[in-house]
Design an enzyme around this catalytic site. Structure first.
Site, PDB file in Angstrom:
ATOM      1  N   CYS A 240     -24.359 -72.308  49.505  1.00 37.62           N
ATOM      2  CA  CYS A 240     -26.153 -71.960  49.161  1.00 37.62           C
ATOM      3  C   CYS A 240     -25.587 -71.421  46.833  1.00 37.62           C
ATOM      4  O   CYS A 240     -26.542 -71.863  46.472  1.00 37.62           O
ATOM      5  CB  CYS A 240     -26.484 -71.091  49.296  1.00 37.62           C
ATOM      6  SG  CYS A 240     -27.342 -71.734  51.156  1.00 37.62           S
ATOM      7  N   HIS A 319     -15.586 -64.494  44.316  1.00 32.84           N
ATOM      8  CA  HIS A 319     -15.124 -65.451  45.053  1.00 32.84           C
ATOM      9  C   HIS A 319     -14.733 -64.663  45.485  1.00 32.84           C
ATOM     10  O   HIS A 319     -13.234 -63.813  44.975  1.00 32.84           O
ATOM     11  CB  HIS A 319     -14.416 -66.616  44.423  1.00 32.84           C
ATOM     12  CG  HIS A 319     -14.373 -67.479  45.586  1.00 32.84           C
ATOM     13  ND1 HIS A 319     -13.658 -67.525  46.991  1.00 32.84           N
ATOM     14  CD2 HIS A 319     -14.430 -68.856  45.639  1.00 32.84           C
ATOM     15  CE1 HIS A 319     -13.732 -68.377  48.034  1.00 32.84           C
ATOM     16  NE2 HIS A 319     -13.720 -69.524  46.794  1.00 32.84           N
ATOM     17  N   HIS A 404     -37.281 -61.191  34.655  1.00 33.93           N
ATOM     18  CA  HIS A 404     -37.937 -61.669  35.853  1.00 33.93           C
ATOM     19  C   HIS A 404     -36.287 -62.339  36.945  1.00 33.93           C
ATOM     20  O   HIS A 404     -35.534 -62.030  36.166  1.00 33.93           O
ATOM     21  CB  HIS A 404     -38.255 -63.333  35.319  1.00 33.93           C
ATOM     22  CG  HIS A 404     -39.133 -63.105  35.172  1.00 33.93           C
ATOM     23  ND1 HIS A 404     -40.940 -63.222  35.417  1.00 33.93           N
ATOM     24  CD2 HIS A 404     -39.388 -63.816  33.538  1.00 33.93           C
ATOM     25  CE1 HIS A 404     -41.422 -63.241  33.951  1.00 33.93           C
ATOM     26  NE2 HIS A 404     -41.381 -63.491  33.186  1.00 33.93           N
ATOM     27  N   HIS A 408     -31.965 -66.002  45.777  1.00 32.58           N
ATOM     28  CA  HIS A 408     -31.305 -67.394  46.006  1.00 32.58           C
ATOM     29  C   HIS A 408     -32.309 -67.073  47.999  1.00 32.58           C
ATOM     30  O   HIS A 408     -31.929 -65.442  48.220  1.00 32.58           O
ATOM     31  CB  HIS A 408     -30.247 -67.041  47.421  1.00 32.58           C
ATOM     32  CG  HIS A 408     -29.992 -68.664  47.965  1.00 32.58           C
ATOM     33  ND1 HIS A 408     -30.756 -69.853  47.963  1.00 32.58           N
ATOM     34  CD2 HIS A 408     -29.103 -68.659  49.814  1.00 32.58           C
ATOM     35  CE1 HIS A 408     -30.058 -69.495  49.286  1.00 32.58           C
ATOM     36  NE2 HIS A 408     -29.467 -68.890  50.011  1.00 32.58           N
ATOM     37  N   ASN A 441     -35.314 -72.213  53.384  1.00 33.47           N
ATOM     38  CA  ASN A 441     -34.603 -72.442  52.714  1.00 33.47           C
ATOM     39  C   ASN A 441     -33.513 -73.427  51.700  1.00 33.47           C
ATOM     40  O   ASN A 441     -33.286 -74.313  52.960  1.00 33.47           O
ATOM     41  CB  ASN A 441     -32.776 -72.228  53.598  1.00 33.47           C
ATOM     42  CG  ASN A 441     -31.852 -71.373  52.365  1.00 33.47           C
ATOM     43  OD1 ASN A 441     -31.181 -71.591  51.267  1.00 33.47           O
ATOM     44  ND2 ASN A 441     -31.011 -70.429  53.268  1.00 33.47           N
TER      45      ASN A 441
END
Length: 520
Positions: A240, A319, A404, A408, A441
């Site tokens: 995602c 990562h 703002h 996700h 989602n």
């Protein structure tokens, strides 16, 4: 359209007891704001003070005929040195200007809004799950409970391949789904920007679980007859957060390809990843993931600044794949019966928290005001150097860095955790929660539905700073920072929210009952 107060809305009343508790927090808030402004503007205060001191001396005492003659004589005696210094300064200035990173502008973006015929309520989903005949009664009930607590509403979209009985997870159906999502978003983007398809020099497509041959990027090249020397990339399996990875790749490519347009298409396919087995860790995506896509046009052309909406400021990528627990917390696999799906581990929330912590540690120095960095450093020194272990770690106030937040919309639990850890307000979380409720989602494209929500509400003002946060398998946490180049007129915007924005925000209950017969 701008936010409006509904005539029947209730205004909370604060009692006298509440006021007593509320006053100290108000005072503390303004003390902190005063400190922030003092530290942030310290440089300006010093400069103004210095200029005031200089101005107090008579100008005639500094500029006299004798002083000017002396300066002219020095220049004549050292003409070669002066010329050499000026040449070096001009050369260094030219090198600096030429070596600066090219500014990347977001000209516009578009999100796909599927046809109303593809809407699927939670009751419809549960009825199909019962009729599939592959789930045990216990797992049917498990999915019902997930639906009730998911924060997903009853107007999300699913492909026909999932709604039909039995489901059709074929390659042809998956192609049909992805083509519809991609082409609808791109068609709207081209209409909004008015650019010709031949002008697009870079194309990046990201879709995690559907990677056909020819690729999705090749489908777009074929459909829109893009030019032969176009640079294309197809990112798969990146989860995602792949949309922000695509942004970073586009940014890097625009540094070496002058006067270019880059189009990024972010989406996900559900057809071949709808799970029909009985592994509970693989059932949760069925209740959350829905159809959606976004197409974004980026440019490095200076003359596009006037018509662009945003400027890309930073992309920070994290990562955690070197850690086995992080690597396997979202893992595509087949179960014992051969059904394919994505398994979500119980460690997902902890892994996401660690990834976010690492990401904001890198992001903080780039975006936080000096006042916040100073407080963080002072706390760190007190704990590590002075050994004052009772002092709590200072959590920087990112609300001072951004107006703002687009987080996700992975699920209610993720949003709740980030709201708590970043100390955000319900207003900051509104775009993410409403996107989860209205569209579900939609994977990497959810960040763009959230930004579209802010635009439709008329909340984007010139100079506003937007923080997009994406999480994905691997495990990855990525951030993109945008600077609004102009105020967005909601009345002139066309996006998925435009014709229904007055209905939002809505109250999303913690548990929304799904009444359906769960016995197979």
């Amino acid at each position: 359209m701008a936010d409006q107060v509904k005539p029947n809305s209730k205004i909370p009343i604060i009692s006298s007891n509440d006021t007593k508790n509320f006053q100290p927090s108000i005072k503390l808030k303004y003390v902190k704001l005063g400190y922030h402004y003092l530290i942030s503007n310290a440089v300006y205060l010093v400069v103004v003070t210095f200029l005031a001191i200089l101005s107090s001396a008579p100008l005639s005492a500094l500029v006299t005929t004798q002083n000017l003659d002396h300066l002219w004589n020095l220049l004549k005696l050292n003409l070669f040195t002066v010329a050499l210094c000026l040449s070096i300064l001009v050369f260094l200035g030219t090198v600096h200007i030429k070596s600066r990173p090219k500014t990347v502008y977001l000209v516009d973006f578009a999100c796909c809004k599927p046809e109303s015929s593809r809407k699927a309520t939670k009751v419809t989903c549960m009825e199909r799950i019962v009729k599939y005949g592959t789930f045990t009664n216990e797992n049917i009930e498990f999915q019902r409970k997930i639906f009730e607590r998911s924060g997903v509403g009853d107007e999300t979209y699913l492909p026909d391949s999932v709604i039909t009985i039995p489901p059709k997870p074929t390659l042809a159906e998956a192609r049909k789904e992805t083509e519809k999502l991609m082409f609808d978003a791109i068609d709207e983007l081209l209409a909004k920007t008015g650019i010709l398809t031949k002008e697009i020099g870079i194309l990046i497509v990201n879709c995690s679980v559907f990677t056909p041959l020819p690729s999705l990027s090749a489908m777009i090249v074929n459909r829109y007859k893009l030019r032969g020397n176009i640079i294309t990339y197809n990112l798969g399996g990146m989860g995602c957060s792949a949309g922000l990875i695509s942004m970073d790749l586009a940014k890097d490519l625009l540094q070496v390809h002058p006067n270019s347009y880059a189009m990024v298409v972010s989406m996900e396919s559900i057809t071949q990843n709808w799970y029909c087995g009985n592994n509970r860790s693989m059932l949760i995506p069925n209740c959350l993931f829905r159809m959606g896509s976004a197409a974004i046009l980026l440019s490095n052309k200076a003359n596009d600044r006037s018509r662009s909406k945003y400027r890309l400021v930073h992309v920070v990528r994290t990562h955690k794949g070197a850690d086995d627990k992080s690597y396997k917390c979202a893992y595509q696999q087949e179960d014992e019966q051969g059904y394919c799906g994505v398994a979500l581990s119980k460690d997902l929330m902890a892994v996401a928290g660690e990834a976010l912590k690492t990401n904001i540690t890198t992001l903080g120095p780039l975006v936080l005001p000096f006042s916040e960095q100073l407080l963080f450093l002072a706390t760190l020194v007190a704990k590590k150097v002075l050994r004052l272990h009772k002092i709590k770690p200072y959590i920087p106030d990112f609300k001072l860095a951004f107006e703002h937040f687009c987080i996700h919309a992975g699920g209610r639990a993720v949003l709740d955790e980030l709201e708590k850890n970043l100390e955000l307000t319900p207003l900051h979380m509104e775009p993410s929660r409403m996107t989860l409720y209205r569209f579900g989602n939609t994977s990497s494209s959810s960040l763009w539905y959230e930004l579209a929500y802010l635009e439709a509400k008329g909340r984007i003002r010139k100079g506003d700073r937007i923080w997009q946060i994406g999480f994905g398998s691997g495990f990855k946490c990525n951030s993109a920072i945008w600077h609004a180049l102009r105020s967005i007129d909601a009345a002139k915007e066309k996006n998925p929210w435009s014709d229904e924005i007055d209905n939002f925000p809505v109250h999303v209950p913690r548990v929304a009952a799904v009444d359906v017969q769960t016995k197979g």
